[in-house]
Design an enzyme around this catalytic site. Structure first.
Site, short mmCIF file in Angstrom:
data_model
loop_
_atom_site.label_atom_id
_atom_site.label_comp_id
_atom_site.label_asym_id
_atom_site.label_seq_id
_atom_site.Cartn_x
_atom_site.Cartn_y
_atom_site.Cartn_z
N GLY A 160 0.83 -1.20 0.00
CA GLY A 160 0.00 0.00 0.00
C GLY A 160 0.86 1.25 0.00
N HIS A 206 8.01 -7.53 -3.54
CA HIS A 206 6.73 -7.87 -4.16
C HIS A 206 6.87 -9.16 -4.98
CE1 HIS A 206 4.29 -4.27 -3.24
NE2 HIS A 206 5.46 -3.66 -3.20
N LYS A 210 -9.83 -11.06 -16.64
CA LYS A 210 -10.03 -11.10 -18.09
C LYS A 210 -9.60 -12.43 -18.71
CE LYS A 210 -11.15 -8.73 -21.84
NZ LYS A 210 -12.36 -7.91 -22.00
N GLU A 270 4.54 -10.78 -6.36
CA GLU A 270 3.49 -10.87 -7.38
C GLU A 270 3.89 -10.32 -8.73
OE1 GLU A 270 2.40 -7.13 -4.91
OE2 GLU A 270 3.53 -9.00 -4.70
N SER A 296 -22.37 -6.22 -26.26
CA SER A 296 -21.53 -5.29 -27.02
C SER A 296 -20.78 -5.97 -28.15
CB SER A 296 -20.51 -4.63 -26.08
OG SER A 296 -19.53 -5.57 -25.66
N GLY A 297 -20.65 -7.29 -28.07
CA GLY A 297 -19.86 -8.02 -29.05
C GLY A 297 -18.45 -8.29 -28.58
N GLY A 298 -18.07 -7.71 -27.42
CA GLY A 298 -16.76 -7.98 -26.84
C GLY A 298 -16.75 -9.30 -26.10
N VAL A 299 -15.60 -9.67 -25.58
CA VAL A 299 -15.44 -10.95 -24.91
C VAL A 299 -16.34 -11.06 -23.68
CG1 VAL A 299 -13.81 -12.49 -23.74
CG2 VAL A 299 -13.06 -11.16 -25.72
N ASP A 300 -16.36 -10.03 -22.84
CA ASP A 300 -17.04 -10.10 -21.55
C ASP A 300 -18.54 -10.30 -21.70
OD1 ASP A 300 -14.49 -9.54 -20.68
OD2 ASP A 300 -14.89 -7.42 -20.34
N SER A 301 -19.19 -9.41 -22.45
CA SER A 301 -20.64 -9.51 -22.59
C SER A 301 -21.03 -10.76 -23.37
CB SER A 301 -21.20 -8.26 -23.26
OG SER A 301 -20.75 -8.13 -24.60
N SER A 302 -20.19 -11.18 -24.31
CA SER A 302 -20.50 -12.39 -25.09
C SER A 302 -20.47 -13.63 -24.22
CB SER A 302 -19.50 -12.53 -26.25
OG SER A 302 -19.58 -11.44 -27.14
N CYS A 313 5.25 -6.18 1.71
CA CYS A 313 5.61 -4.76 1.75
C CYS A 313 4.89 -4.07 2.91
CB CYS A 313 5.31 -4.11 0.40
SG CYS A 313 6.10 -2.50 0.16
N TYR A 314 3.93 -3.19 2.63
CA TYR A 314 3.18 -2.54 3.71
C TYR A 314 2.53 -3.58 4.62
CZ TYR A 314 -0.08 0.69 6.02
OH TYR A 314 -0.77 1.41 6.97
#
Length: 517
Positions: free
Chosen positions: A55, A173, A373, A175, A227-233, A82-83
Site C-alpha cells: 500500500g 513484491h 479477463k 506478485e 456489445s460483441g466484446g469478450v465479456d458480454s459475449s 511490503c506494507y
C-alpha cells in the site's frame, strides 16, 4: 465462495490484483477485500490463509490503515507483503521506521536462513536472488517469535518468519514478474503452507454459476446488454445456457463500434446461437448527445447513462424483464470500491458495478464479477465460443468515443474506423494478433499540412498503439519492425481519406489501471 481459498486484505497497492491472479493461476480461488472490511465478513469467508497486500501509506504514521485484528485471531497462516509485512510486524509488537536508504525497483535479496516459505523456491540457505522492491520505510525491530530469513541492502528484514504461528513477511513484491521465483513463493504459501487443494477450475465455475443464475432468476426474464466484446459475449452464452429463452440480448448499435462489428454480432448471436436478439440502432441518439462534448469523463457519463436508458426502455417493451445482465469483471468491482479509504470510488464511469440507478426497476445479474479477463477467456473456451471471439482484444465500453480526443463527429469516426481496420488487418496478416494484448488507432484532434501527389493536404494525424501484457495490469509497447510500421502507415495514408500522418505510440502502461484508451 469456497472453504479452500485465500483472502487478500488490500491496503491500496497498485498491484494487489496481481497477487490474486498469480494464486488463481495455481488453481487457488482468491478474493480481495478492503482493509476496512468488518471482522464478521472476513471470518465468514473461512479462508485457509490470508495475505496482507502492499500500500502507499506509511506504517510509521498513526492514522494509516491497519490489519483487522480478526486476521490474527483466525489462527490461519498469514503472509504480509511490503506494507502488509510492516503493519503485521508493528501490530504484533515490532517496530517500523523510515528507511535510511529507500529501495525502488530491482534489488538483490540475500537468503540467510532456511524457511518453510522458501521450500521449493529458494532452497539454498545462502542464495541471492533478484526481487522487486518499492518501499521507504522498513521493519526495524521484530515481534517475539519472528526471525530474519532474508535481507537486502535497504531492508535488513527483507523476509521474516514465525514458523510456529505460520506468519511470514516479505518487504519485496513476489506478485510482479520482476521478482525471481515470486510466483512459486506465492504458490508455496497457498498450496504448501495453507494446504489449499488447488482445484479451482473453469469447469467448476461454470456449473456453480449456472446454478446461481437459475436460483437468482427463477422464472423471470433477463435482458442482457451485448456489445460483441469478450465479456458480454461470454456472459450472454453462460446465462443462455442457464435459462434459455428467458434471456433476451439487446445489442446497442451506438455508432461508436469498429468496422463490421454490428454485422458480426447479429450474425453470431442471432443466427449461430439463436439467442433472442434485439438490434437497437441508436447511433443518432448517442452521437447527438455527444455533439460538441470534448471532456472524456463527460463522454463516458453520457454514454453510460444512454446505455441504461436504452436498456430500461427495451426491458419495458419486451414485457416483464426483471433483470439486467452485465459483463462486469472482478477488476471492475475492485476498482469501484475502496482499496484503502473505505468509501466508494467510481474508477470506470461507464460501468455500473456499484449498482443500478435508484429509479431503474431492474436487478443486476453479473455472472463474471469474480473473474479476471484471462479467466473469462478460459470460460469462453469452456463454453465452446469461437477462438476469434474469445481472443479478441479488449474494447472499451465507450467505444471509439474515447479514441477520438476532443469533439466526436461522424466524419472523425468514419476516418478512425477505416484506419483501425487497416491496422488490425496488417497485424493479422503478419501473424501478430495473438502476441498483442491490445492494438488500436487513435485520431488526434489536430490537422497537419502535407503534400500528397501534386496537391497540398490538410488532414488528420493518426496514432497507432499496441501493447503486450500477461495479466492486463502492466504492459509494454509492442516492438513492431520498421518494415511493418512503414507498410501499415503507407496503407493508411493511401486508403483512408482524411489521414496524412501516422505515428506509433511507444509508451508503456504503468500498473493500477485495467484498459488503455
Amino acid at each position: 465462495m469456497t472453504n479452500d481459498s485465500i483472502l487478500i486484505i488490500d491496503f491500496g497497492s497498485q498491484v494487489t490484483q496481481l497477487i490474486a491472479r498469480r494464486l488463481r493461476e495455481t488453481g487457488v480461488y482468491t478474493e480481495i477485500l478492503p482493509c476496512t472490511t468488518p471482522a464478521g465478513k472476513i471470518s465468514a469467508a473461512r479462508p485457509r490463509g490470508i495475505i496482507l497486500s502492499g500500500g502507499p501509506a506509511s506504517v510509521a504514521m498513526a492514522d494509516t490503515p491497519r490489519a483487522p485484528q480478526i486476521v490474527f485471531d483466525l489462527a490461519v497462516p498469514v503472509l504480509g507483503i511490503c506494507y502488509g509485512q510492516q503493519t503485521m510486524c508493528q501490530q504484533l509488537g515490532g517496530r517500523v521506521e523510515p528507511g535510511i536508504s529507500r529501495e525502488f525497483g530491482r534489488a538483490d535479496l540475500q537468503v540467510i536462513e532456511p524457511s518453510a516459505l522458501f521450500e521449493g523456491v529458494w532452497d539454498d540457505a545462502t542464495s541471492q536472488h533478484t526481487v522487486w522492491m518499492s518501499h521507504g520505510d522498513h521493519v526495524a525491530a521484530l515481534p517475539n517469535g519472528f526471525r530474519v530469513v532474508a535481507k537486502s541492502v535497504g531492508a535488513p528484514f527483507a523476509a521474516v518468519a514465525d514458523e510456529a504461528r505460520q506468519y511470514y513477511g516479505v518487504q519485496f513484491h513476489p506478485e510482479v514478474v520482476h521478482t525471481e521465483g515470486g510466483e512459486r513463493l506465492l504458490s508455496r504459501f497457498a498450496l504448501g503452507i495453507c494446504g489449499c487443494s488447488g482445484d479451482w477450475s473453469m469447469a467448476a465455475y461454470r456449473q456453480r454459476t449456472i446454478a446461481a443464475i437459475r436460483a437468482q432468476v427463477g422464472d423471470g426474464k433477463v435482458i442482457c446488454g451485448l456489445s460483441g466484446g469478450v465479456d458480454s459475449s461470454v456472459a450472454a452464452i453462460l446465462i443462455h445456457e442457464a435459462i434459455g429463452e428467458q434471456l433476451t440480448c439487446v445489442f446497442v448499435d451506438h455508432g461508436l463500434l469498429r468496422a463490421g462489428e454490428a454485422k458480426e454480432v447479429v450474425s453470431l448471436f442471432g443466427g449461430h446461437y439463436n439467442i433472442p436478439l434485439i438490434h437497437k440502432n441508436v447511433a443518432k441518439l448517442f452521437l447527438g448527445r455527444l455533439d460538441d462534448v470534448s471532456d472524456p469523463e463527460e463522454k463516458r457519463k453520457i454514454i453510460g447513462n444512454s446505455f441504461i436508458e436504452v436498456f430500461d426502455a427495451e426491458a419495458a417493451r419486451i414485457g416483464g424483464a426483471r433483470f439486467l445482465a452485465q459483463g462486469t469483471l472482478y477488476p471492475d468491482v475492485i476498482e469501484s470500491i475502496s482499496a484503502a479509504g473505505g468509501g466508494a470510488v467510481t474508477i470506470k464511469s461507464h460501468h455500473n458495478v456499484g449498482g443500478l440507478p435508484d429509479d431503474m426497476a431492474l436487478e443486476l445479474v453479473e455472472p463474471l464479477r469474480e473473474l479476471f479477463k484471462d479467466e473469462v477467456r478460459d470460460l469462453g473456451r469452456e463454453l465452446g465460443l469461437p477462438e476469434t471471439l474469445v481472443s479478441r482484444h479488449p474494447f472499451p465500453g465507450p467505444g471509439l468515443a474515447i479514441r477520438v480526443p476532443g469533439a466526436v463527429t461522424r466524419e472523425k469516426l468514419d476516418i478512425l474506423r477505416a484506419a483501425d481496420a487497416v491496422y488490425l488487418d496488417e497485424i493479422r496478416k503478419a501473424g501478430l494478433y495473438d502476441e498483442i494484448w491490445q492494438a488500436f488507432a487513435v485520431l488526434l484532434p489536430v490537422r497537419t499540412v502535407g503534400v500528397m501527389g501534386d496537391a497540398r493536404s490538410y488532414d488528420y494525424a493518426c496514432v497507432l498503439r499496441a501493447v503486450t501484457s500477461s495479466d492486463g495490469m502492466t504492459a509494454d509497447s509492442y516492438p513492431f519492425s520498421h518494415e511493418f510500421l512503414s507498410r501499415t502507415a503507407t496503407r493508411i495514408v493511401n486508403e483512408v481519406k482524411g489521414v496524412n500522418r501516422v505515428a506509433y505510440d511507444v509508451t508503456s502502461k504503468p500498473p493500477g489501471t485495467i484498459e488503455w484508451e
